[in-house]
Design a protein around this motif. Structure first.
Motif, PDB file in Angstrom:
ATOM      1  N   LEU A  39     -10.623  45.654 -64.837  1.00 44.28           N
ATOM      2  CA  LEU A  39     -10.443  45.824 -63.395  1.00 44.28           C
ATOM      3  C   LEU A  39      -9.513  44.755 -62.843  1.00 44.28           C
ATOM      4  CD1 LEU A  39     -14.065  46.741 -62.333  1.00 44.28           C
ATOM      5  CD2 LEU A  39     -12.061  48.215 -62.273  1.00 44.28           C
ATOM      6  N   GLU A  40      -9.652  43.546 -63.362  1.00 43.62           N
ATOM      7  CA  GLU A  40      -8.761  42.491 -62.900  1.00 43.62           C
ATOM      8  C   GLU A  40      -7.332  42.757 -63.324  1.00 43.62           C
ATOM      9  OE1 GLU A  40     -10.393  38.844 -64.241  1.00 43.62           O
ATOM     10  OE2 GLU A  40     -11.747  38.680 -62.531  1.00 43.62           O
ATOM     11  N   ASP A  42      -6.039  45.568 -62.982  1.00 46.95           N
ATOM     12  CA  ASP A  42      -5.632  46.708 -62.170  1.00 46.95           C
ATOM     13  C   ASP A  42      -5.796  48.042 -62.872  1.00 46.95           C
ATOM     14  OD1 ASP A  42      -4.942  45.315 -59.831  1.00 46.95           O
ATOM     15  OD2 ASP A  42      -2.984  44.798 -60.674  1.00 46.95           O
ATOM     16  N   GLU A  44      -7.453  51.401 -63.235  1.00 47.79           N
ATOM     17  CA  GLU A  44      -8.105  52.191 -62.198  1.00 47.79           C
ATOM     18  C   GLU A  44      -9.614  52.239 -62.470  1.00 47.79           C
ATOM     19  OE1 GLU A  44      -9.226  55.900 -60.003  1.00 47.79           O
ATOM     20  OE2 GLU A  44      -9.276  55.615 -62.166  1.00 47.79           O
ATOM     21  N   VAL A  45     -10.396  52.218 -61.410  1.00 50.48           N
ATOM     22  CA  VAL A  45     -11.845  52.091 -61.541  1.00 50.48           C
ATOM     23  C   VAL A  45     -12.428  53.136 -62.489  1.00 50.48           C
ATOM     24  CG1 VAL A  45     -14.032  52.189 -60.307  1.00 50.48           C
ATOM     25  CG2 VAL A  45     -12.080  51.053 -59.265  1.00 50.48           C
ATOM     26  N   MET A 221       3.204  46.089 -61.180  1.00 47.61           N
ATOM     27  CA  MET A 221       2.293  45.246 -60.396  1.00 47.61           C
ATOM     28  C   MET A 221       1.437  46.072 -59.437  1.00 47.61           C
ATOM     29  SD  MET A 221       4.604  41.866 -59.718  1.00 47.61           S
ATOM     30  CE  MET A 221       6.142  42.700 -59.431  1.00 47.61           C
ATOM     31  N   THR A 222       1.662  47.376 -59.433  1.00 45.97           N
ATOM     32  CA  THR A 222       0.896  48.240 -58.543  1.00 45.97           C
ATOM     33  C   THR A 222      -0.594  48.194 -58.872  1.00 45.97           C
ATOM     34  OG1 THR A 222       2.784  49.714 -58.602  1.00 45.97           O
ATOM     35  CG2 THR A 222       0.788  50.569 -57.591  1.00 45.97           C
ATOM     36  N   GLY A 223      -1.390  48.281 -57.844  1.00 47.50           N
ATOM     37  CA  GLY A 223      -2.833  48.248 -58.036  1.00 47.50           C
ATOM     38  C   GLY A 223      -3.409  49.635 -58.257  1.00 47.50           C
ATOM     39  N   GLN A 224      -4.559  49.843 -57.668  1.00 46.15           N
ATOM     40  CA  GLN A 224      -5.287  51.091 -57.858  1.00 46.15           C
ATOM     41  C   GLN A 224      -4.463  52.314 -57.460  1.00 46.15           C
ATOM     42  OE1 GLN A 224      -8.650  51.350 -58.958  1.00 46.15           O
ATOM     43  NE2 GLN A 224      -8.374  49.234 -59.581  1.00 46.15           N
ATOM     44  N   ASP A 225      -3.470  52.087 -56.613  1.00 48.87           N
ATOM     45  CA  ASP A 225      -2.715  53.196 -56.067  1.00 48.87           C
ATOM     46  C   ASP A 225      -1.816  53.887 -57.090  1.00 48.87           C
ATOM     47  OD1 ASP A 225      -2.317  54.615 -53.637  1.00 48.87           O
ATOM     48  OD2 ASP A 225      -0.260  53.876 -53.646  1.00 48.87           O
ATOM     49  N   SER A 228      -2.941  57.404 -57.951  1.00 55.04           N
ATOM     50  CA  SER A 228      -2.801  58.492 -56.985  1.00 55.04           C
ATOM     51  C   SER A 228      -1.332  58.831 -56.762  1.00 55.04           C
ATOM     52  CB  SER A 228      -3.505  58.155 -55.667  1.00 55.04           C
ATOM     53  OG  SER A 228      -3.158  56.881 -55.238  1.00 55.04           O
ATOM     54  N   ALA A 251       1.901  40.598 -64.306  1.00 54.09           N
ATOM     55  CA  ALA A 251       1.028  41.729 -64.011  1.00 54.09           C
ATOM     56  C   ALA A 251       0.331  42.140 -65.289  1.00 54.09           C
ATOM     57  CB  ALA A 251       1.847  42.899 -63.481  1.00 54.09           C
ATOM     58  N   ARG A 252      -0.883  42.598 -65.154  1.00 55.67           N
ATOM     59  CA  ARG A 252      -1.641  42.821 -66.374  1.00 55.67           C
ATOM     60  C   ARG A 252      -1.544  44.247 -66.860  1.00 55.67           C
ATOM     61  NH1 ARG A 252      -6.490  39.131 -64.019  1.00 55.67           N
ATOM     62  NH2 ARG A 252      -5.067  37.709 -62.971  1.00 55.67           N
TER      63      ARG A 252
ATOM     64  N   THR B 298       0.925  48.027 -51.969  1.00 60.04           N
ATOM     65  CA  THR B 298       0.391  48.695 -53.155  1.00 60.04           C
ATOM     66  C   THR B 298       0.081  47.697 -54.275  1.00 60.04           C
ATOM     67  OG1 THR B 298       2.590  49.066 -54.052  1.00 60.04           O
ATOM     68  CG2 THR B 298       1.629  50.848 -52.775  1.00 60.04           C
ATOM     69  N   GLY B 300      -1.462  45.157 -56.730  1.00 62.54           N
ATOM     70  CA  GLY B 300      -2.829  44.977 -57.185  1.00 62.54           C
ATOM     71  C   GLY B 300      -3.194  43.511 -57.262  1.00 62.54           C
ATOM     72  N   ASN B 302      -2.321  41.232 -59.032  1.00 63.30           N
ATOM     73  CA  ASN B 302      -1.212  40.330 -59.243  1.00 63.30           C
ATOM     74  C   ASN B 302      -0.764  39.662 -57.948  1.00 63.30           C
ATOM     75  OD1 ASN B 302       2.110  40.286 -59.676  1.00 63.30           O
ATOM     76  ND2 ASN B 302       0.833  39.476 -61.316  1.00 63.30           N
TER      77      ASN B 302
END
Lengths: 529, 370
Positions: A39-40, A42, A44-45, A221-225, A228, A251-252, B298, B300, B302
């Motif tokens: 999760l850390e 990124d 997705e859940v 580097m985008t997160g949960q998004d 989608s 970024a991971r 957007t 995360g 990071n």
């Protein structure tokens, strides 16, 4: 890239590895920590949940093997699961029988579409194709201008006109035929949001040019998004794959794991630096070992085979063996290494490098390498052949000549001497060139010696070594010494397939001809137990 | 054999170069131990501030095409999609009334999906759990309300989210961030709102790296009617900023908005370059009163690293959260505020020139929950 994730996983798995027996509570705790690590990163859940469930299933399933300790089995399960989620093999591009092959790039604003277009076009050029870039982003100020500059740098013509994106794209196809261009890379406009207008425009372009490949460009580097976004684009355009950009950040890379799982399309390419050459096919299986902190020798070797001058390399190696390695030789090797791309990036591909050195990768840039070069170039041939003659006044002259300082010159000389000494004494040479399997203790592990030399304790060769020996795709790692000699010995007797013995250079070359695909999983120790 | 040698050659080069680096550093440190340590002190800014409210300025014709999308948006519209994600959980939870394991799981998942991050989420929920145990909170609704308050509170900046501006000085506002977050666009919007407040703005095209970044800023300069100082492509960005400050001072501009090339926070050399830009901008008559980190909503987990590195390097004073209409997320700013104390000062909610608005914690959190 992926460093933080791999660091976390290494820590979690390292602790498990030392246990002789795992209780259910141990496993639960480890899985909980793995979930947090994902999760850390990124991931997705939902994907994180399915990954953890998958690992658990493998652990209680039939795959338990007697030859592995319980800890090693957890490591193996994680590795398998990562490979599964990332998707097996690299995408193979096939070209349209009637050129041009049209490639459409779509994505949100700021994901790096324009730069990626140029990188992709350059990549096609290096595949022996005749690409052409199409600037269909008429929205962002100066986007076409940016593409023109990049196209020039990449040696690829750019087509655009001030009409509308759909017309530009349609005209471009005709133009490509006229000019005999066989690959068309279409850069489209991004939006801040997935909105109807954006989707409609891209859809129209898509139906105007009927692309053979449609790639979605996603910032790593985008997160949960990320998921989608990918899902929305996939519904509208039916994607063939994803191009992941800015992978050279810390970024991971959770997006990489998630997107494939959710939209069922692979990561096709990845961009790992600002230079146009920092771009290549994405190899999911290799990425899994990278995430687990096991390097990616195969990619490095492929790259080197394209760009290293074999003769220079062999001469350098020979001279080092004979103990005649001079600064002149060093300079020649440095030129070679420079061709591989940024030093930090190259370092990150090496398996089993201590974190200290790997982290140091971020400190490098071409300017430092340039400084080293400048200093050596400011020496006379005699000085290069025998650095011992460099006295105080020569130092000053060299510092002035290279635009550096005397301490810098000193440090280079000292470092060169020490590095050469380590290389010669580490016994790794006899192991490597004698065709051995890297026998002996940690003393033969060049990485351990290097770490020592750098004054850092580094991870204990023993600990990481077992992990590596157990898991690293041995076939892809032609340097047994780097795998941590001590543990390899233990495993070798029962686990190493016969063909793994001996120097692997030619083997790596062979597998490359087969399309760069190896089956690193097939010969793992676990299978044989 | 070739493969073996590659490894050796790479490691060899790396070692020597690394040694050089540390050696040079040592040397530099020794030399710079003088009385003056440049860049050590942050400028004491005069917080004569005001919020850059969206203006009524007429849209010049050049904008017509770009602004053809939806007009100025309010934050909540932009956050539609998060609302969907979060409120689904919350509705189900509220309807159940009581607080059980599933409630906590759902709350956790909801926060994680908004990119709030594991550590922050755990901290927030642990606090709520304790309050529930102590009997302070009763029922799902109370827990949700408390969470909302907590989030809001953690987003309210200690010293306000106003932009610092020193009257009578040549203010420099530096825009920093990783690639593709929208720095240049933010500057364009910012120029418009600041000019509408009566400030005399000059734009410094400090992104000399990305192809056509200067042209992009030029376009914005034309749109808003601000002068743009540009350098040569690939030139020294510090020189551009220096020239811009000189020009501004000579012509009586009181605000320089300085663009910088997007850079990953992990590239040491590029961060060094940024430090130099800041030092140069700080030279009189220049006065750096804001260093704004532009952050893509957007982003995360990071994002926290980005904020930390840029804060360390150039003393970031605030965050501009862009593309909020795109994702309606940006939960990472909660972690940034909690861990680094960096306030969000502005949010970009659309593509129009007016779509840069002051950040409101209440609205941000409210949009997550309603």
């Amino acid at each position: 890239m992926f460093d933080a994730l791999s660091g976390r996983l290494e820590g979690i798995l390292g602790r498990l590895r030392s246990r002789g027996r795992l209780s259910e509570a141990d496993v639960d705790q480890a899985l909980g920590e793995i979930r947090t690590a994902l999760l850390e990163a990124d991931v997705e859940v939902g994907v994180a949940r399915s990954l953890v469930d998958g690992i658990r299933a493998r652990l209680v399933g039939e795959e338990l093997s007697r030859s592995l300790s319980p800890g090693q089995q957890v490591v193996k399960a994680v590795d398998r699961e990562l490979v599964r989620v990332l998707g097996g093999e690299a995408l193979r591009i096939t070209y349209a029988p009637a050129p041009p092959t049209v490639v459409l790039l779509a994505g949100l604003q700021g994901s790096g579409k324009t730069t990626t277009s140029a990188k992709l076009a350059r990549w096609f050029r290096h595949q022996g194709r005749n690409p052409m870039l199409v600037g269909a982003d008429l929205q962002r100020p100066a986007a076409v201008e940016q593409l023109r500059i990049l196209g020039e740098e990449a040696g690829v013509p750019v087509f655009s006109e001030a009409t509308d994106p759909v017309t530009v794209s349609r005209t471009a196809v005709a133009e490509a035929r006229r000019r005999g261009r066989d690959v068309l890379v279409v850069d489209t406009a991004g939006r801040l949001t997935i909105d109807q207008a954006l989707m409609e425009q891209v859809r129209q372009i898509s139906s105007a040019v009927s692309p053979h490949y449609t790639f979605l460009v996603i910032d790593s580097m985008t997160g949960q998004d990320a998921v989608s976004t990918a899902r929305a684009f996939h519904e509208a355009l039916s994607l063939d794959g994803v191009i992941l950009t800015k992978l050279d950040s810390d970024a991971r890379g959770g997006a990489a794991l998630s997107v494939k799982e959710v939209v069922g399309r692979p990561i096709a390419f990845a961009s790992t630096g600002e230079r146009l050459g920092d771009f290549d096919l994405f190899h999911p299986d290799r990425m899994a070992s990278r995430i687990l902190g096991m390097g990616d020798m195969l990619s490095l070797i492929e790259q080197a085979e394209r760009q290293f001058d074999r003769q220079v390399a062999e001469e350098g190696a020979a001279r080092l063996l004979q103990g005649q390695f001079t600064l002149e030789d060093f300079l020649a090797q440095l030129q070679q290494v420079k061709k591989l791309g940024s030093l930090g990036g190259v370092l990150s591909l090496l398996p089993g490098l201590p974190k200290e050195l790997k982290g140091a990768g971020d400190l490098f840039d071409d300017r430092q390498v340039g400084q080293v070069e400048a200093i050596i170039r400011s020496m006379t041939p005699a000085e290069r052949a025998d650095p011992e003659v460099v006295d105080g006044s020569r130092r000053q002259r060299i510092a002035r000549g290279s635009g550096t300082t005397v301490p810098a010159v000193n440090s280079l000389l000292r470092q060169f001497r020490e590095a050469r000494a380590v290389m010669q004494s580490s016994g790794m040479f006899s192991g490597l060139f004698g065709g051995g399997r890297g026998r002996g203790g940690a003393g033969t592990d060049p990485v351990a010696s290097l770490a020592e030399m750098l004054g850092s304790a580094g991870p204990s060769g023993d600990d990481l070594g077992t992990l590596r020996g157990d898991l690293s795709p041995l076939e892809s790692s032609p340097v047994p010494g780097l795998l941590g000699g001590g543990d390899l010995e233990g495993l070798a007797g029962r686990a190493l397939p016969p063909e793994v013995e001996g120097p692997k250079g030619p083997r790596a070359a062979k597998s490359k001809k087969k399309g760069g695909r190896v089956t690193p999983k097939a010969n793992r120790p676990g299978r044989r137990g | 054999m070739l493969a073996l040698w590659i490894v050796l050659a790479v490691v060899l080069v790396a070692l020597v170069a690394l040694g050089l680096r540390t050696g040079v550093r040592r040397g530099r440190r020794a030399r710079s131990r003088g009385p003056s340590s440049p860049g050590a002190s942050r400028p004491a800014t005069l917080p004569i501030a005001s919020s850059p409210a969206p203006t009524e300025a007429p849209v010049p014709p050049a904008d017509a095409a770009a602004a053809s999308g939806p007009g100025p948006v309010v934050l909540r519209d932009g956050m539609d999609r998060t609302r969907g994600a979060l409120s689904g959980y919350l509705r189900a939870m509220r309807s159940r009334g009581s607080v059980d394991d599933r409630t906590w799981q759902e709350l956790e998942e909801a926060l994680l999906r908004a990119d709030v991050g594991v550590a922050t989420t755990t901290a927030l929920l642990d606090g709520l759990r304790a309050r529930l145990r102590s009997g302070e909170l009763r029922g799902a609704q109370a827990v949700v309300d408390a969470l909302r308050e907590e989030l809001e509170r953690s987003l309210v900046a200690a010293d306000g989210s106003e932009l610092h501006f020193a009257q009578g000085a040549t203010n420099v506002w530096l825009f920093v961030g990783v690639n593709g977050v929208g720095k240049t666009t933010t500057i364009g919007k910012m120029a418009r709102s600041q000019m509408a407040m009566g400030r005399s703005v000059l734009l410094a095209a400090g992104d000399t790296f990305r192809a056509a970044a200067g042209e992009q800023l030029d376009t914005w300069g034309e749109r808003v009617g601000a002068e743009v100082v540009r350098g040569r492509p690939g030139g020294d960005p510090s020189a551009v900023v220096f020239d811009a400050v000189q020009r501004a001072s000579a012509r009586g501009n009181d605000l320089v908005l300085a663009d910088t090339a997007g850079r990953l926070h992990t590239k040491v050399n590029l961060i060094e370059e940024l430090k130099k830009i800041r030092r140069v901008a700080e030279r009189p008559p220049g006065k750096v009163t804001e260093v704004l980190l532009v952050l893509d909503a957007t982003t995360g987990q990071n994002g926290l690293n980005q904020a930390r590195q840029f804060l360390d390097a150039v003393g970031v004073t605030g965050v501009v959260l862009t593309k909020l209409d795109g994702t309606a997320k940006g939960g990472i700013v909660v972690a940034i505020e909690r861990e680094l104390g960096l306030p969000v000062k502005l949010v970009g909610v659309g593509e129009g020139p007016e779509d840069l608005i002051p950040f409101s914690p209440a609205e941000f959190v409210g949009a997550l929950f309603d």
